[in-house]
Design a protein around this motif. Structure first.
Motif, PDB file in Angstrom:
ATOM      1  N   ILE A  28      17.354  35.445   9.058  1.00  0.00           N
ATOM      2  CA  ILE A  28      17.234  34.020   9.334  1.00  0.00           C
ATOM      3  C   ILE A  28      18.630  33.418   9.458  1.00  0.00           C
ATOM      4  O   ILE A  28      19.480  33.628   8.590  1.00  0.00           O
ATOM      5  CB  ILE A  28      16.472  33.297   8.195  1.00  0.00           C
ATOM      6  CG1 ILE A  28      15.011  33.745   8.146  1.00  0.00           C
ATOM      7  CG2 ILE A  28      16.560  31.781   8.357  1.00  0.00           C
ATOM      8  CD1 ILE A  28      14.246  33.153   6.963  1.00  0.00           C
ATOM      9  N   THR A  49      13.833  40.018   4.118  1.00  0.00           N
ATOM     10  CA  THR A  49      14.331  38.973   4.999  1.00  0.00           C
ATOM     11  C   THR A  49      15.634  38.461   4.401  1.00  0.00           C
ATOM     12  O   THR A  49      15.689  38.121   3.222  1.00  0.00           O
ATOM     13  CB  THR A  49      13.335  37.809   5.123  1.00  0.00           C
ATOM     14  OG1 THR A  49      12.120  38.286   5.711  1.00  0.00           O
ATOM     15  CG2 THR A  49      13.909  36.697   5.993  1.00  0.00           C
ATOM     16  N   GLU A 105      17.206  27.659  11.293  1.00  0.00           N
ATOM     17  CA  GLU A 105      15.836  27.909  10.846  1.00  0.00           C
ATOM     18  C   GLU A 105      15.706  27.600   9.371  1.00  0.00           C
ATOM     19  O   GLU A 105      16.570  27.972   8.568  1.00  0.00           O
ATOM     20  CB  GLU A 105      15.465  29.380  11.116  1.00  0.00           C
ATOM     21  CG  GLU A 105      14.034  29.742  10.798  1.00  0.00           C
ATOM     22  CD  GLU A 105      13.706  31.186  11.146  1.00  0.00           C
ATOM     23  OE1 GLU A 105      12.610  31.642  10.777  1.00  0.00           O
ATOM     24  OE2 GLU A 105      14.554  31.859  11.775  1.00  0.00           O
ATOM     25  N   PHE A 159      14.004  28.271   5.981  1.00  0.00           N
ATOM     26  CA  PHE A 159      13.200  29.300   5.317  1.00  0.00           C
ATOM     27  C   PHE A 159      12.016  28.693   4.577  1.00  0.00           C
ATOM     28  O   PHE A 159      11.046  29.381   4.262  1.00  0.00           O
ATOM     29  CB  PHE A 159      14.064  30.109   4.339  1.00  0.00           C
ATOM     30  CG  PHE A 159      14.424  29.372   3.075  1.00  0.00           C
ATOM     31  CD1 PHE A 159      13.581  29.392   1.971  1.00  0.00           C
ATOM     32  CD2 PHE A 159      15.613  28.651   2.983  1.00  0.00           C
ATOM     33  CE1 PHE A 159      13.907  28.715   0.798  1.00  0.00           C
ATOM     34  CE2 PHE A 159      15.941  27.971   1.824  1.00  0.00           C
ATOM     35  CZ  PHE A 159      15.090  27.996   0.734  1.00  0.00           C
ATOM     36  N   ALA A 180      18.861  35.677   4.721  1.00  0.00           N
ATOM     37  CA  ALA A 180      19.320  34.421   5.300  1.00  0.00           C
ATOM     38  C   ALA A 180      20.841  34.357   5.231  1.00  0.00           C
ATOM     39  O   ALA A 180      21.439  34.659   4.195  1.00  0.00           O
ATOM     40  CB  ALA A 180      18.709  33.229   4.567  1.00  0.00           C
TER      41      ALA A 180
END
Length: 344
Positions: free
Chosen positions: A216, A196, A221, A223, A198
């Protein structure tokens, strides 16, 4: 005068071969500060010591370490770089080029070899580098591509190793669209991790293209909202509190803190990193810091991945040598998607 007492003159835009006086063009700084302290000048060409290699620079890279050396921030780092001004007036760490000469003790390289690695002042036509901080340039890369690998890719590799990664784990990379992050995403995927990344809204497409399983948008959003837990977090952004990092970790997860731009002018993010180490002694989760090392062993490993196409440099833009101040301003503004190269 530079820090060694040598006279520095403003450089006319001619090649060193035209000068005939053993000088070269280089970006220099006489003081710490913003990109405004950087200027093009003509200075003496360096001479390699016994264990050093003289590299004719074809390209260089821009990285956060060079920014720290230019600005002299956090101030604590001036104990290493020079108290009032840089010990080395020529900035730049990443380098790719051709070996021009070798010291008497050098055995791995000879004149004409194409190399990449860590130079000592690479924003210049020539730089010297220790033999054990260079590797042969991957043949499938341009000099610009090779030049943006050493600092950032080595940092990403060492950061993931510090996290104790194993295949199948879930990893979160904060700052996934930056120089280090763009390599971390690829290296994590190559290691069999669920990745993932960001980043900001405008850079989400880049992180997806690098291979992230999930991206992300940190502007929309959180995390650390507790909905997802990660085995490893590689923090390259330098902003989250330790509490937020812990909230996003599994009960026995590891957070590797490599970023450090917040925290004031004296210590920057270094204070947060040491607090993380201290806290880690009393909890199940592991919080650690990363102090990246420069060496040919990691370069050789990365070279294999680059040759195989497993790892690809993500270059946002390329600037000529005399526009390094503009490149630094672009970097400082946080606009870069991946890496910035300097071409000579």
């Amino acid at each position: 005068m530079d820090s060694d007492g040598q006279r520095v003159t403003e450089a006319p835009l001619m090649d060193d071969a035209q000068s005939g006086d053993g000088s070269m063009r280089a970006i220099v700084q006489d003081a710490y500060g913003s990109a405004d302290v950087l200027r093009l000048a003509r200075i003496p060409k360096p001479e390699p010591k016994a264990n050093e290699v003289l590299v004719r620079v074809h390209a260089a890279g821009m990285d956060r370490g060079t920014w720290h050396r230019t600005t002299g921030k956090p101030y604590l780092l001036r104990l290493v770089f020079g108290l009032r001004k840089p010990k080395n007036p020529v900035p730049g760490l990443d380098v790719a080029g051709t070996v021009a000469a070798v010291g008497s003790a050098v055995t791995r390289f000879r004149p004409g070899d194409e190399v990449f690695g860590f130079g000592r002042g690479s924003y210049a036509q020539y730089t010297v580098a220790l033999e054990d901080k260079l590797a042969h340039k991957p043949g499938n890369l341009s000099f610009e591509q090779a030049a943006v690998v050493p600092v950032s890719a080595s940092t990403a590799l060492q950061g993931l190793r510090a996290g104790g990664i194993t295949a199948g784990q879930k990893v979160l990379i904060l700052g996934a669209s930056g120089g280090v992050g763009s390599y971390a995403v690829q290296l994590a995927k190559a290691s069999g991790l669920e990745v993932t990344g960001a980043c900001s809204t405008s850079k989400m497409d880049l992180v997806r293209a690098l291979g992230a399983d999930r991206v992300i948008d940190y502007t929309r959003e959180d995390f650390a909202d507790g909905t997802r837990k990660y085995d490893v977090i590689l923090d390259l952004a330098g902003n989250p509190t330790l509490k937020r990092l812990r909230r996003a970790l599994t009960p026995s997860g590891t957070a590797v803190i490599a970023g450090g731009e917040e925290g004031g002018p004296w210590t920057g993010g270094i204070g947060r990193q040491f607090r993380a180490l201290a806290l880690s002694l009393f909890i199940r989760q592991r919080l650690t810091m990363l102090a990246a090392r420069e060496g040919s062993e990691d370069l050789e490993y990365l070279s294999g991945l680059l040759d195989a196409g497993t790892l690809t440099p993500a270059i946002d833009c390329t600037y000529p040598l005399h526009q390094v101040p503009d490149a630094m301003r672009y970097f400082d503004a946080g606009n870069a998607r991946g890496k910035i190269a300097v071409s000579l």
